[in-house]
Design a protein around this motif. Structure first.
Motif, PDB file in Angstrom:
ATOM      1  N   UNK A 126      78.169  -8.531 -13.492  1.00 61.59           N
ATOM      2  CA  UNK A 126      77.243  -9.075 -14.496  1.00 61.59           C
ATOM      3  C   UNK A 126      76.736  -7.975 -15.427  1.00 61.59           C
ATOM      4  N   UNK A 127      76.348  -6.832 -14.841  1.00 63.21           N
ATOM      5  CA  UNK A 127      75.831  -5.737 -15.659  1.00 63.21           C
ATOM      6  C   UNK A 127      76.899  -5.182 -16.590  1.00 63.21           C
ATOM      7  N   UNK A 128      78.119  -5.015 -16.058  1.00 57.07           N
ATOM      8  CA  UNK A 128      79.212  -4.515 -16.891  1.00 57.07           C
ATOM      9  C   UNK A 128      79.558  -5.520 -17.982  1.00 57.07           C
ATOM     10  N   UNK A 129      79.503  -6.801 -17.649  1.00 56.46           N
ATOM     11  CA  UNK A 129      79.785  -7.831 -18.637  1.00 56.46           C
ATOM     12  C   UNK A 129      78.768  -7.840 -19.762  1.00 56.46           C
ATOM     13  N   UNK A 130      77.484  -7.696 -19.412  1.00 58.86           N
ATOM     14  CA  UNK A 130      76.455  -7.672 -20.443  1.00 58.86           C
ATOM     15  C   UNK A 130      76.599  -6.459 -21.352  1.00 58.86           C
ATOM     16  N   UNK A 131      76.903  -5.313 -20.750  1.00 59.59           N
ATOM     17  CA  UNK A 131      77.087  -4.095 -21.550  1.00 59.59           C
ATOM     18  C   UNK A 131      78.284  -4.232 -22.483  1.00 59.59           C
ATOM     19  N   UNK A 132      79.377  -4.808 -21.971  1.00 60.24           N
ATOM     20  CA  UNK A 132      80.575  -4.998 -22.778  1.00 60.24           C
ATOM     21  C   UNK A 132      80.336  -6.020 -23.889  1.00 60.24           C
ATOM     22  N   UNK A 133      79.590  -7.083 -23.572  1.00 52.86           N
ATOM     23  CA  UNK A 133      79.322  -8.133 -24.559  1.00 52.86           C
ATOM     24  C   UNK A 133      78.453  -7.636 -25.711  1.00 52.86           C
ATOM     25  N   UNK A 134      77.603  -6.639 -25.453  1.00 55.52           N
ATOM     26  CA  UNK A 134      76.790  -6.081 -26.536  1.00 55.52           C
ATOM     27  C   UNK A 134      77.669  -5.394 -27.575  1.00 55.52           C
ATOM     28  N   UNK A 135      78.782  -4.820 -27.124  1.00 52.81           N
ATOM     29  CA  UNK A 135      79.718  -4.180 -28.050  1.00 52.81           C
ATOM     30  C   UNK A 135      80.645  -5.196 -28.696  1.00 52.81           C
ATOM     31  N   UNK A 136      81.027  -6.229 -27.927  1.00 49.79           N
ATOM     32  CA  UNK A 136      81.960  -7.246 -28.407  1.00 49.79           C
ATOM     33  C   UNK A 136      81.580  -8.573 -27.758  1.00 49.79           C
ATOM     34  N   UNK A 137      80.831  -9.435 -28.474  1.00 54.72           N
ATOM     35  CA  UNK A 137      80.347 -10.690 -27.886  1.00 54.72           C
ATOM     36  C   UNK A 137      81.441 -11.551 -27.271  1.00 54.72           C
ATOM     37  N   UNK A 138      82.667 -11.452 -27.755  1.00 54.52           N
ATOM     38  CA  UNK A 138      83.760 -12.276 -27.228  1.00 54.52           C
ATOM     39  C   UNK A 138      84.075 -11.948 -25.775  1.00 54.52           C
ATOM     40  N   UNK A 139      83.709 -10.758 -25.338  1.00 57.37           N
ATOM     41  CA  UNK A 139      84.030 -10.351 -23.971  1.00 57.37           C
ATOM     42  C   UNK A 139      83.111 -10.984 -22.931  1.00 57.37           C
ATOM     43  N   UNK A 140      82.027 -11.590 -23.380  1.00 55.43           N
ATOM     44  CA  UNK A 140      81.124 -12.255 -22.431  1.00 55.43           C
ATOM     45  C   UNK A 140      81.861 -13.349 -21.679  1.00 55.43           C
ATOM     46  N   UNK A 141      82.644 -14.169 -22.407  1.00 56.38           N
ATOM     47  CA  UNK A 141      83.400 -15.249 -21.769  1.00 56.38           C
ATOM     48  C   UNK A 141      84.459 -14.696 -20.830  1.00 56.38           C
ATOM     49  N   UNK A 142      85.021 -13.547 -21.191  1.00 54.23           N
ATOM     50  CA  UNK A 142      86.044 -12.929 -20.349  1.00 54.23           C
ATOM     51  C   UNK A 142      85.451 -12.496 -19.006  1.00 54.23           C
ATOM     52  N   UNK A 143      84.266 -11.909 -19.031  1.00 52.72           N
ATOM     53  CA  UNK A 143      83.622 -11.501 -17.786  1.00 52.72           C
ATOM     54  C   UNK A 143      83.182 -12.697 -16.962  1.00 52.72           C
ATOM     55  N   UNK A 200      93.278  -9.083 -17.251  1.00 53.82           N
ATOM     56  CA  UNK A 200      92.357  -9.803 -18.140  1.00 53.82           C
ATOM     57  C   UNK A 200      91.473  -8.838 -18.929  1.00 53.82           C
ATOM     58  N   UNK A 201      90.832  -7.916 -18.227  1.00 48.06           N
ATOM     59  CA  UNK A 201      89.919  -6.990 -18.895  1.00 48.06           C
ATOM     60  C   UNK A 201      90.674  -5.939 -19.699  1.00 48.06           C
ATOM     61  N   UNK A 202      91.955  -5.731 -19.366  1.00 43.48           N
ATOM     62  CA  UNK A 202      92.779  -4.781 -20.122  1.00 43.48           C
ATOM     63  C   UNK A 202      93.397  -5.385 -21.364  1.00 43.48           C
ATOM     64  N   UNK A 203      93.165  -6.677 -21.595  1.00 45.10           N
ATOM     65  CA  UNK A 203      93.681  -7.312 -22.798  1.00 45.10           C
ATOM     66  C   UNK A 203      95.107  -7.792 -22.699  1.00 45.10           C
ATOM     67  N   UNK A 204      95.587  -8.092 -21.499  1.00 48.97           N
ATOM     68  CA  UNK A 204      96.958  -8.550 -21.320  1.00 48.97           C
ATOM     69  C   UNK A 204      97.208  -9.927 -21.918  1.00 48.97           C
ATOM     70  N   UNK A 205      98.461 -10.183 -22.251  1.00 48.69           N
ATOM     71  CA  UNK A 205      98.845 -11.484 -22.784  1.00 48.69           C
ATOM     72  C   UNK A 205      98.948 -12.505 -21.658  1.00 48.69           C
ATOM     73  N   UNK A 206      99.091 -13.772 -22.023  1.00 50.00           N
ATOM     74  CA  UNK A 206      99.247 -14.825 -21.018  1.00 50.00           C
ATOM     75  C   UNK A 206     100.507 -14.595 -20.195  1.00 50.00           C
ATOM     76  N   UNK A 207     101.563 -14.128 -20.838  1.00 47.58           N
ATOM     77  CA  UNK A 207     102.818 -13.869 -20.128  1.00 47.58           C
ATOM     78  C   UNK A 207     102.655 -12.709 -19.142  1.00 47.58           C
ATOM     79  N   UNK A 208     101.973 -11.664 -19.565  1.00 44.33           N
ATOM     80  CA  UNK A 208     101.740 -10.521 -18.671  1.00 44.33           C
ATOM     81  C   UNK A 208     100.861 -10.922 -17.498  1.00 44.33           C
ATOM     82  N   UNK A 209      99.847 -11.733 -17.761  1.00 44.03           N
ATOM     83  CA  UNK A 209      98.960 -12.188 -16.697  1.00 44.03           C
ATOM     84  C   UNK A 209      99.732 -13.011 -15.667  1.00 44.03           C
TER      85      UNK A 209
END
Length: 300
Positions: A126-143, A200-209
């Protein structure tokens, strides 16, 4: 590539992250924080956080950005080991060459240390997600997705569910379907989700995932089969725990169902299937390839 050196370097990164994210041993109440750190820093391969970092690297991500998630997965794995060792479960006295948590701190504190590590893991996410979302709001959903997947892999539809079926199967003859359920959930679920989290957090594609998910399923199976074989044939000094615990607890294992040679063949096939899943990846996935090969020859 020297896999041992690569794993050592990643393990050191994870240890540094764990030291940052866990309360210090002298923080009141000190006994619980000391017990948490006792098991977390007891050594071991740190396979699950290494898989997070390696999957991130395979998809071209930045490993430093997934270190909090890698630390969280190690906390969850360590909690499961503390609870597995309890007298009500496997009743083991040694883990990684040292007395198990309940032998040092007592059963009550060991239970709470496991609970605390599981709780802290989701706090870290949760803490890492909030910190990441402050830099890039789109990452909140990812976390949020990561937290959901980790929760499922750790819970009754994953690791805990596999543990329950494993306990219910003691003193019974079970078939291969139940055996595979136990190990795909008890062991495989956390291995698989570690790879998915890194991708997911590394930005992989659907195929890579999808490819890394398949790799994780086969890797988890290979890991469990070799673990079963080591419980029969392993060196106690290298394992850091007694051998023969499966027989002591009258558990069905791959060697007991398939025989030693059949279990080895099954492990080799699982390794080959894991490698096949990585065919679309370049040299960035080399650690994952070497890890699959290593499982067949590991001694601990």
């Amino acid at each position: 590539m020297n896999l041992k050196e690569e794993m050592k370097a990643m393990s050191q990164q994870v240890d540094a992250a764990l030291a940052q994210w866990l309360p210090d041993s002298d923080v009141f109440p000190a006994v619980i924080h000391d017990a948490m750190r006792y098991s977390v820093f007891a050594g071991g391969k740190k396979l699950r956080p290494v898989l997070v970092l390696a999957a991130c690297h395979a998809v071209g991500g930045v490993q430093e950005e997934v270190l909090p998630a890698a630390a969280a997965l190690e906390m969850i794995h360590t909690y499961s080991l503390i609870h597995d060792d309890l007298p009500a479960m496997d009743d083991d006295d040694l883990r990684r060459g040292r007395p198990t948590n309940h032998k040092v701190y007592g059963e009550a504190v060991a239970v709470l240390a496991g609970d605390a590590l599981l709780t802290r893991a989701f706090g870290v996410l949760a803490e890492a997600g909030m910190a990441s979302a402050r830099r890039d709001p789109a990452r909140a959903a990812l976390y949020l997705q990561v937290a959901q997947e980790v929760a499922e892999a750790s819970g009754t539809l994953g690791m805990i569910g596999g543990q329950v079926v494993d306990m219910e199967s003691e003193d019974k003859q079970i078939d291969m379907e139940i055996m595979e359920y136990i190990h795909r959930h008890k062991t495989g679920a956390l291995i698989r989700v570690s790879l998915r989290v890194g991708a997911l957090l590394g930005g992989g594609s659907a195929e890579q995932l999808a490819a890394l998910t398949t790799y994780g399923e086969h890797l988890g199976l290979a890991f469990q089969i070799t673990d079963d074989l080591l419980d029969i044939q392993g060196d106690e000094a290298k394992l850091g725990k007694p051998v023969g615990s499966d027989e002591k607890n009258q558990k069905s294992t791959y060697p007991s169902l398939l025989g030693i040679d059949g279990a080895r063949q099954a492990a080799e096939q699982a390794m080959a299937d894991a490698l096949a899943a990585l065919e679309s990846f370049d040299e960035g996935a080399q650690v994952l390839r070497e890890l699959a090969r290593y499982l067949l020859v590991r001694e601990n």
